[in-house]
Write a protein that holds these residues in place. Structure first.
Motif, PDB file in Angstrom:
ATOM      1  N   VAL A 126       0.839  -1.207   0.000  1.00 55.58           N
ATOM      2  CA  VAL A 126       0.000   0.000   0.000  1.00 55.58           C
ATOM      3  C   VAL A 126       0.867   1.248   0.000  1.00 55.58           C
ATOM      4  N   ALA A 127       1.946   1.221   0.786  1.00 54.65           N
ATOM      5  CA  ALA A 127       2.794   2.407   0.919  1.00 54.65           C
ATOM      6  C   ALA A 127       3.645   2.653  -0.323  1.00 54.65           C
ATOM      7  N   GLN A 128       4.046   1.577  -0.986  1.00 52.22           N
ATOM      8  CA  GLN A 128       5.002   1.691  -2.094  1.00 52.22           C
ATOM      9  C   GLN A 128       4.557   2.654  -3.203  1.00 52.22           C
ATOM     10  N   PRO A 129       3.328   2.553  -3.744  1.00 59.01           N
ATOM     11  CA  PRO A 129       2.945   3.494  -4.806  1.00 59.01           C
ATOM     12  C   PRO A 129       2.854   4.938  -4.327  1.00 59.01           C
ATOM     13  N   ILE A 130       2.532   5.143  -3.044  1.00 60.59           N
ATOM     14  CA  ILE A 130       2.491   6.516  -2.516  1.00 60.59           C
ATOM     15  C   ILE A 130       3.888   7.129  -2.569  1.00 60.59           C
TER      16      ILE A 130
ATOM     17  N   LYS B 200       6.338   6.190  -4.530  1.00 61.47           N
ATOM     18  CA  LYS B 200       6.755   6.364  -5.922  1.00 61.47           C
ATOM     19  C   LYS B 200       6.110   7.593  -6.557  1.00 61.47           C
ATOM     20  N   LEU B 201       4.851   7.833  -6.242  1.00 63.35           N
ATOM     21  CA  LEU B 201       4.184   9.029  -6.767  1.00 63.35           C
ATOM     22  C   LEU B 201       4.923  10.290  -6.320  1.00 63.35           C
ATOM     23  N   TRP B 202       5.302  10.315  -5.057  1.00 65.30           N
ATOM     24  CA  TRP B 202       6.010  11.481  -4.531  1.00 65.30           C
ATOM     25  C   TRP B 202       7.358  11.659  -5.225  1.00 65.30           C
ATOM     26  N   LEU B 203       8.083  10.555  -5.415  1.00 61.20           N
ATOM     27  CA  LEU B 203       9.386  10.624  -6.071  1.00 61.20           C
ATOM     28  C   LEU B 203       9.241  11.018  -7.540  1.00 61.20           C
ATOM     29  N   ASN B 204       8.206  10.506  -8.199  1.00 63.28           N
ATOM     30  CA  ASN B 204       7.950  10.896  -9.594  1.00 63.28           C
ATOM     31  C   ASN B 204       7.683  12.389  -9.706  1.00 63.28           C
ATOM     32  N   ALA B 205       6.938  12.932  -8.736  1.00 61.29           N
ATOM     33  CA  ALA B 205       6.623  14.361  -8.759  1.00 61.29           C
ATOM     34  C   ALA B 205       7.894  15.196  -8.631  1.00 61.29           C
ATOM     35  N   LEU B 206       8.844  14.722  -7.854  1.00 59.05           N
ATOM     36  CA  LEU B 206      10.125  15.420  -7.767  1.00 59.05           C
ATOM     37  C   LEU B 206      10.914  15.275  -9.061  1.00 59.05           C
ATOM     38  N   GLN B 207      10.899  14.067  -9.623  1.00 63.34           N
ATOM     39  CA  GLN B 207      11.706  13.799 -10.809  1.00 63.34           C
ATOM     40  C   GLN B 207      11.226  14.573 -12.028  1.00 63.34           C
ATOM     41  N   MET B 208       9.932  14.903 -12.095  1.00 61.33           N
ATOM     42  CA  MET B 208       9.413  15.559 -13.290  1.00 61.33           C
ATOM     43  C   MET B 208       9.988  16.965 -13.465  1.00 61.33           C
ATOM     44  N   THR B 209      10.522  17.556 -12.380  1.00 59.75           N
ATOM     45  CA  THR B 209      11.112  18.896 -12.485  1.00 59.75           C
ATOM     46  C   THR B 209      12.584  18.851 -12.856  1.00 59.75           C
ATOM     47  N   LEU B 210      13.167  17.662 -12.892  1.00 58.34           N
ATOM     48  CA  LEU B 210      14.616  17.539 -12.945  1.00 58.34           C
ATOM     49  C   LEU B 210      15.213  18.063 -14.246  1.00 58.34           C
ATOM     50  N   VAL B 211      14.675  17.649 -15.392  1.00 56.65           N
ATOM     51  CA  VAL B 211      15.268  18.024 -16.682  1.00 56.65           C
ATOM     52  C   VAL B 211      15.234  19.534 -16.894  1.00 56.65           C
TER      53      VAL B 211
ATOM     54  N   PRO C  62       6.982  14.456   4.307  1.00 59.07           N
ATOM     55  CA  PRO C  62       6.833  13.509   5.423  1.00 59.07           C
ATOM     56  C   PRO C  62       6.098  12.236   5.014  1.00 59.07           C
ATOM     57  N   LEU C  63       5.038  12.388   4.217  1.00 56.23           N
ATOM     58  CA  LEU C  63       4.280  11.216   3.772  1.00 56.23           C
ATOM     59  C   LEU C  63       5.062  10.427   2.723  1.00 56.23           C
ATOM     60  N   GLY C  64       5.667  11.129   1.740  1.00 54.05           N
ATOM     61  CA  GLY C  64       6.386  10.443   0.672  1.00 54.05           C
ATOM     62  C   GLY C  64       7.604   9.697   1.169  1.00 54.05           C
ATOM     63  N   VAL C  65       8.402  10.346   2.012  1.00 50.25           N
ATOM     64  CA  VAL C  65       9.605   9.699   2.549  1.00 50.25           C
ATOM     65  C   VAL C  65       9.212   8.537   3.461  1.00 50.25           C
ATOM     66  N   PHE C  66       8.187   8.753   4.284  1.00 46.90           N
ATOM     67  CA  PHE C  66       7.715   7.679   5.172  1.00 46.90           C
ATOM     68  C   PHE C  66       7.312   6.451   4.356  1.00 46.90           C
TER      69      PHE C  66
ATOM     70  N   LEU D 109       8.252   5.615   1.264  1.00 44.41           N
ATOM     71  CA  LEU D 109       9.417   4.995   0.623  1.00 44.41           C
ATOM     72  C   LEU D 109      10.219   4.163   1.616  1.00 44.41           C
ATOM     73  N   ILE D 110      10.530   4.756   2.768  1.00 47.27           N
ATOM     74  CA  ILE D 110      11.357   4.062   3.759  1.00 47.27           C
ATOM     75  C   ILE D 110      10.614   2.867   4.344  1.00 47.27           C
ATOM     76  N   LEU D 111       9.309   3.015   4.551  1.00 43.79           N
ATOM     77  CA  LEU D 111       8.519   1.911   5.103  1.00 43.79           C
ATOM     78  C   LEU D 111       8.573   0.697   4.173  1.00 43.79           C
ATOM     79  N   SER D 112       8.357   0.935   2.878  1.00 41.59           N
ATOM     80  CA  SER D 112       8.317  -0.196   1.945  1.00 41.59           C
ATOM     81  C   SER D 112       9.693  -0.842   1.802  1.00 41.59           C
ATOM     82  N   VAL D 113      10.757  -0.028   1.818  1.00 43.36           N
ATOM     83  CA  VAL D 113      12.104  -0.591   1.693  1.00 43.36           C
ATOM     84  C   VAL D 113      12.482  -1.370   2.954  1.00 43.36           C
ATOM     85  N   CYS D 114      12.262  -0.757   4.129  1.00 40.50           N
ATOM     86  CA  CYS D 114      12.664  -1.412   5.382  1.00 40.50           C
ATOM     87  C   CYS D 114      11.821  -2.653   5.672  1.00 40.50           C
ATOM     88  N   ALA D 115      10.558  -2.630   5.242  1.00 34.70           N
ATOM     89  CA  ALA D 115       9.711  -3.813   5.465  1.00 34.70           C
ATOM     90  C   ALA D 115      10.238  -5.014   4.698  1.00 34.70           C
ATOM     91  N   ARG D 116      10.910  -4.737   3.570  1.00 35.72           N
ATOM     92  CA  ARG D 116      11.433  -5.836   2.758  1.00 35.72           C
ATOM     93  C   ARG D 116      12.882  -6.169   3.100  1.00 35.72           C
TER      94      ARG D 116
END
Length: 338
Positions: free
Chosen positions: A2-6, A8-19, A167-171, A173-180
């Motif tokens: 459940v947490a993983q797509p949340i 990823k959405l947050w990280l995608n939103a950051l990445q879209m400004t990168l270029v 806070p929500l996006g990092v939480f 990401l870290i939750l899904s990584v640490c859970a695995r």
């Protein structure tokens, strides 16, 4: 799950400004450095010294970071856990030959490079564009620099909006990584922080021989003169806040000419972020270590040179934006998963 797509959405939103952000920052940075260099011989020499020392620091880290990480035990579950947090599916990076790496540096289509998030070709195009703008008439150049500065500012506004959800996006990401990955992820983060700090110290200490052999300084006097600025930097975490202490030490304790220090030290505060390329390369080396990827010489050199350009281009970038706008391009240029 459940947490993983949340996350990823947050990280995608950051990445879209990168270029657009990186393109604009490099173009503006080239013109800012050009303006500084035009102010006289001392400024030109200072910029050359900054670029040389930044490059030395980046290349040292490219050599040292992968070696230092190999001294720590590798957790095989870490790569699988990080796969779930990566923006794109991660894969082993095939070694890049020198010919392929050299040809790929200059894009045949800058728009295609941007669409593919190919950061090194994109930055090369931005460098060409930035230097070309310095040859334009003053009115045209001012208009274009203002345009790219406006793009950078607009992207920073978007990033700040996205960071409200940090806070929500990092939480997530870290939750899904640490859970695995379990506690292996926390120990890996500890290794990352330790190696980062170790390489910071190494590069800082490498500057002392530069002061002695190239600056003609006495080591004891120079170290004592550094103390006030270091104390301010340590307590405020701001190079700008340490500038008055730097000017004071340069004048009273070291006896440097005021016209020289008044020009070069403010330039150094804005352009000469010595540990920035170290951070970018160490982050990339950590990802490669976590995935078990052996980085080729071409990848390491490409990453190091891009790290220098990005550190010079990120002048005036807010601290909250810095990590995303500077570390991601280097990792992408080295073919590593985000």
């Amino acid at each position: 799950n459940v947490a993983q797509p949340i996350g990823k959405l947050w990280l995608n939103a950051l990445q879209m400004t990168l270029v657009p952000l990186v393109l604009a920052l490099v173009v503006v940075g080239v013109n800012t450095a050009s303006d500084a260099a035009a102010s006289g011989r001392i400024a030109r020499r200072a910029i050359v010294v900054f670029i040389v020392l930044l490059t030395v620091g980046a290349l040292f880290t490219a050599l040292a970071a992968p070696f230092v990480f190999t001294l720590f035990p590798h957790n095989p579950t870490l790569a699988a856990a990080l796969d779930h947090a990566a923006v794109l599916p991660a894969s082993q990076v095939a070694p890049v030959g020198w010919i392929d790496a050299l040809v790929a540096i200059v894009p045949s289509n800058a728009i295609a490079a941007a669409a593919q998030s190919a950061m090194l070709p994109l930055v090369v195009f931005a460098l060409f564009l930035g230097f070309a703008m310095t040859r334009l008439q003053a009115a045209q150049r001012t208009m274009l620099v203002g345009f790219f500065q406006a793009i950078a500012d607009a992207m920073i506004v978007i990033v700040r909006w996205v960071l409200w959800a940090a806070p929500l996006g990092v939480f997530a990401l870290i939750l899904s990584v640490c859970a695995r990955a379990g506690l292996g992820m926390l120990s890996a983060l500890g290794v990352y922080v330790l190696v980062e700090c170790l390489l910071y110290l190494c590069v800082a200490l490498m500057m002392l021989p530069v002061a002695v052999f190239f600056g003609g300084e006495r080591i004891g006097r120079f170290i004592l003169a550094l103390v006030p600025a270091q104390v301010v930097a340590l307590s405020t975490q701001s190079s700008l806040a340490s500038l008055p202490a730097m000017l004071e030490s340069a004048d009273r304790k070291l006896g440097y000419p005021e016209p020289v220090t008044a020009l070069t030290l403010p330039m150094a505060v804005s352009l000469f972020r010595l540990t920035s390329p170290v951070q970018y390369m160490t982050s990339a080396a950590f990802i490669a270590w976590a995935y078990g990827v052996d980085l080729s010489t071409a990848q390491l050199i490409a990453g190091a040179l891009l790290a220098v350009v990005v550190s010079l281009g990120s002048v005036g970038l807010p601290g909250q934006v810095t990590f995303i706008a500077t570390n991601l391009p280097v990792a992408q240029a080295m073919g590593l998963p985000l």
